[in-house]
Design a protein around this motif. Structure first.
Motif, PDB file in Angstrom:
ATOM      1  N   SER A   1     -23.645 -78.847 -21.827  1.00 19.49           N
ATOM      2  CA  SER A   1     -22.498 -79.361 -22.132  1.00 19.49           C
ATOM      3  C   SER A   1     -21.025 -79.803 -21.452  1.00 19.49           C
TER       4      SER A   1
ATOM      5  N   GLY B   1     -19.276 -79.738 -19.411  1.00 18.92           N
ATOM      6  CA  GLY B   1     -18.796 -79.791 -18.007  1.00 18.92           C
ATOM      7  C   GLY B   1     -20.454 -80.549 -17.494  1.00 18.92           C
ATOM      8  N   GLU B   2     -21.179 -79.962 -17.963  1.00 18.80           N
ATOM      9  CA  GLU B   2     -22.812 -81.062 -17.429  1.00 18.80           C
ATOM     10  C   GLU B   2     -22.645 -82.063 -17.439  1.00 18.80           C
TER      11      GLU B   2
ATOM     12  N   THR C   1     -11.066 -84.478 -15.800  1.00 21.23           N
ATOM     13  CA  THR C   1     -11.236 -82.570 -16.331  1.00 21.23           C
ATOM     14  C   THR C   1     -10.458 -83.401 -17.938  1.00 21.23           C
TER      15      THR C   1
ATOM     16  N   LEU D   1     -11.925 -80.749 -20.136  1.00 23.93           N
ATOM     17  CA  LEU D   1     -12.773 -79.651 -19.609  1.00 23.93           C
ATOM     18  C   LEU D   1     -11.441 -79.082 -19.622  1.00 23.93           C
TER      19      LEU D   1
ATOM     20  N   LYS E   1     -12.116 -73.548 -15.798  1.00 19.21           N
ATOM     21  CA  LYS E   1     -12.866 -73.433 -15.175  1.00 19.21           C
ATOM     22  C   LYS E   1     -13.697 -74.347 -14.983  1.00 19.21           C
ATOM     23  N   LEU E   2     -14.535 -75.578 -15.667  1.00 21.53           N
ATOM     24  CA  LEU E   2     -14.976 -76.201 -15.379  1.00 21.53           C
ATOM     25  C   LEU E   2     -14.904 -77.645 -15.198  1.00 21.53           C
TER      26      LEU E   2
ATOM     27  N   GLU F   1     -14.528 -76.777 -11.036  1.00 25.87           N
ATOM     28  CA  GLU F   1     -16.322 -76.938 -10.358  1.00 25.87           C
ATOM     29  C   GLU F   1     -16.036 -78.548 -10.350  1.00 25.87           C
TER      30      GLU F   1
END
Length: 208
Positions: A140, A142-143, A166, A169, A172-173, A176
């Motif tokens: 993903s 985020g990953e 970010t 993204l 939520k991501l 993180e």
């Protein structure tokens, strides 16, 4: 003090002034936001710190070294001390997650026996140990950003600069990733986050 800027101005050849008379200091181990709308000069400032651009006027000091005085052959050493994370990840899609993180160590000629544990330890830190053999396109957004952060951290830099990390993204991501960067700072790294996301800065307060 980790970073000092004295009256820094950067003008491009087309006459555009990206930065004008900027003075600030960033302490060793500090977490700071570099804030402003698109076009404010955030990326230019990042590029000055890693010697991808030269100042037009003023001085930039990193760990008390004046970047204007830096010889060309010293720039790779400076860049090893500064990890950079970009908005668009900049991962090699034909290489595994492990290889993407290891590449900087390979270029430096670190022995393979030392590279493997360092890469795996860094991937564990960003919660991606199980994805070492995967390819970036299998992950993903985020990953993938976590892989980019691991790649920036594997050299154990004194400074981590994240340029709109970010930007691609969802909220939520984004949270993180910011939480991860705060964790990096708690371990002693100086962290600079360039962002125009006011919501994130409110949720995770820091010096702006």
């Amino acid at each position: 003090i980790m970073i000092e800027l004295y009256r820094v101005t950067k003008r491009y050849a087309n006459g555009v002034s990206a930065l004008s008379d900027v003075t600030c200091t960033i302490d060793d181990g500090e977490f700071v936001y570099l804030s402003g709308p698109s076009g404010a000069g955030k990326t230019t400032l990042v590029r000055l710190l890693i010697c991808m651009e030269q100042v037009s006027e003023g001085q930039v000091l990193v760990k008390s070294r004046n970047l204007r005085m830096l010889r060309k052959k010293s720039i790779p050493f400076l860049r090893r001390n500064i990890g950079v994370v970009f908005q668009n990840f900049r991962l090699l899609h034909n290489r595994t997650v492990f290889d993407n993180v290891a590449i900087g160590l390979e270029i430096r000629g670190i022995p393979a026996a030392e590279i493997r544990p360092r890469v795996m330890q860094t991937l564990e830190m960003v919660s991606l140990g199980e994805y070492a053999a995967a390819f970036p396109q299998m992950l993903s957004g985020g990953e993938q950003q976590r892989v980019a952060i691991a790649r920036a951290l594997v050299n154990e830099p004194a400074i981590l600069v994240a340029d709109e990390p970010t930007g691609n993204l969802d909220s939520k991501l984004s949270e993180e990733i910011l939480q991860l960067l705060i964790e990096v700072q708690r371990r002693g790294t100086t962290v600079i986050v360039a962002t125009h996301d006011e919501r994130l800065m409110e949720k995770f307060p820091g010096r702006i």
